[in-house]
Enzyme design. Sequence first.
Site, PDB file in Angstrom:
ATOM      1  N   ASP A   1       5.225  -5.223   4.890  1.00 39.81           N
ATOM      2  CA  ASP A   1       6.100  -5.274   6.054  1.00 39.81           C
ATOM      3  C   ASP A   1       5.788  -6.523   6.887  1.00 39.81           C
ATOM      4  O   ASP A   1       4.617  -6.836   7.124  1.00 39.81           O
ATOM      5  CB  ASP A   1       5.827  -4.017   6.895  1.00 39.81           C
ATOM      6  CG  ASP A   1       6.802  -3.837   8.030  1.00 39.81           C
ATOM      7  OD1 ASP A   1       8.001  -3.697   7.748  1.00 39.81           O
ATOM      8  OD2 ASP A   1       6.361  -3.829   9.198  1.00 39.81           O
TER       9      ASP A   1
ATOM     10  N   GLU B   1      -7.676  -6.533  -9.965  1.00 39.89           N
ATOM     11  CA  GLU B   1      -8.787  -5.745 -10.501  1.00 39.89           C
ATOM     12  C   GLU B   1      -8.297  -4.458 -11.156  1.00 39.89           C
ATOM     13  O   GLU B   1      -9.007  -3.831 -11.920  1.00 39.89           O
ATOM     14  CB  GLU B   1      -9.720  -5.308  -9.361  1.00 39.89           C
ATOM     15  CG  GLU B   1     -10.714  -6.329  -8.920  1.00 39.89           C
ATOM     16  CD  GLU B   1     -11.455  -5.806  -7.689  1.00 39.89           C
ATOM     17  OE1 GLU B   1     -11.703  -4.587  -7.579  1.00 39.89           O
ATOM     18  OE2 GLU B   1     -11.750  -6.646  -6.822  1.00 39.89           O
TER      19      GLU B   1
HETATM   20  C1  GLC Z   1      10.171  -4.378   9.181  1.00 38.31           C
HETATM   21  C2  GLC Z   1      10.741  -3.040   8.831  1.00 38.31           C
HETATM   22  C3  GLC Z   1      11.461  -2.513  10.021  1.00 38.31           C
HETATM   23  C4  GLC Z   1      10.462  -2.351  11.146  1.00 38.31           C
HETATM   24  C5  GLC Z   1       9.745  -3.654  11.435  1.00 38.31           C
HETATM   25  C6  GLC Z   1       8.515  -3.434  12.253  1.00 38.31           C
HETATM   26  O1  GLC Z   1      11.160  -5.304   9.418  1.00 38.31           O
HETATM   27  O2  GLC Z   1      11.548  -3.154   7.705  1.00 38.31           O
HETATM   28  O3  GLC Z   1      12.105  -1.304   9.758  1.00 38.31           O
HETATM   29  O4  GLC Z   1      11.106  -1.912  12.298  1.00 38.31           O
HETATM   30  O5  GLC Z   1       9.310  -4.289  10.263  1.00 38.31           O
HETATM   31  O6  GLC Z   1       7.529  -2.818  11.478  1.00 38.31           O
END
Ligand code: GLC
Length: 518
Positions: A203, A252
Amino acid sequence: MSDNWWRDAVIYQVYPRSFADANGDGMGDLAGVRSRIGYLADLGVDALWLSPFYASPQHDAGYDVSDYRAIDPRFGTLDDFDAMLAEAHGAGIRIIVDLVPNHSSSEHEWFKAALASGPGSNERARYHFRDVDPARPEVPPNNWQSIFGGPAWTKTPDGKQWYLHLFDSSQPDLNWDNPEVHAEFESILRFWLDRGVDGFRIDVAHGMVKADGLPDTGGDGSIEMIGTTQAPFFDQDGVHEIYRRWRPVIEEYEGDRIFVAEAWTDSAERRALYLRPDELHQAFNFDLVLAPFAAADFRKAIDAEIANNAGVGAPCTWVLSNHDVQRHVTRYGDGELGLTRARGATQLLMALPGVVYVYQGEELGLGEVLDLPDEVREDPTFHRTGGEQIGRDGCRVPLPWKRDGLSLGFGEGGSWLPQPEDWSDKSVEAEDGEAGSTLEFYRTAIALRGENKATVLTWLEDPAEDTLAFDNGAVVNVTNFGDEPVSLAAFEGKEILLTSTDLQEGDLPAGSTIWFKR
Ligand code: GLC
């Protein structure tokens, strides 16, 4: 041993809270995912990416993690996770989990300890805290704005310091200059790798490293994540060091496991940097999420992705929809027009060399739900902008599995967002086995894609304006982006494998794609 499955896979995004609800609390869960593995196997997907199911106060639908090694009780238990993983693996489906390293929840033990300890403590050094300037107590340390609206800084309850949050105030940014943060995330990676996951979707993979001194951005400090350019907190070169440390960790483990980056960059060149051989395996290409339904825009995005990823030996990674953007059926136009074009674009994607991501519900032809009442909206974007930005709830409405009943078969306890009435006809039950349905179209397209693997992409002479024709080594793909049917006379005699819309007196209708056997 590497079978490189991830170089041409179809990967299905499960948004757990909206997929299937086994325990009847109105929110989807891991047992719900497990119960539908058969459906996903029939669809023909190779892997699932699950959005977060970790312990979380759910201020950003789980992207605010309070314990990276625990399952939120709303979604089940670690046993449910293991059972779901085993069921998926038994069906030949791999599991990719979401890793959220840019920020934790403000309910995370580390952040609670940081607030409890004073300024200058080791606990605070895991996040970005800055003193409040007594001369200007209401002016934050810099001009950065939260992606969700409002300032990116909030004061500690005692009013003495600010902390940084690029997203909601319940999502404090971790300090990746701190070795403890590195060690903790390497341990989290191992925790899930030991449990048997096949990979991680990272993310905000372009966000963890901030420019030295946290300098102001240009302008008023507000930066969009979607379609952004580089910023003092996005796509900083230092972020690549993190991935060079993570790659040996995943290597790993046996079984060809992968990282896929959510990295919004301003060019395919900068995106490819994340895909160098000692970094990540895939990075979502969001260019087609941003592109209008037009031949020139698609061709430009496709050419850039292919050229840049070839340079680093990485597969192209195609996306049209996910849980953060308006569903492509709706982006492409109202009613039938949007659905026709969405099917046309999907079929084109399925002919491209590389990996295709499918967002849950696409295979049913679901559109964005635009008329949710304000009271049910949960997206922090909606609340932090005072409703000025409608937010992302409209693409997160729970799936319809049945024609009838409470929540159309999603679960026995209703659904956390209301479903539109006409979703009865778009339910799995309604579309299953129904010739011409979007579900059957996806099943056929995915199966044919597997039998006719793309190896190259050679553009052919376009049969008309605003069309794209190419040969991928196995099939010839023709897509009509225009408003009028297009003659297929140039392909006469070729065997037709699939059309996204029935031909109109032998012509390819507007918004549609056809595949011929090469
Ligand atoms: C990313 C996720 C989104 C979230 C953001 C903060 O873009 O896809 O849904 O709100 O990160 O974590």
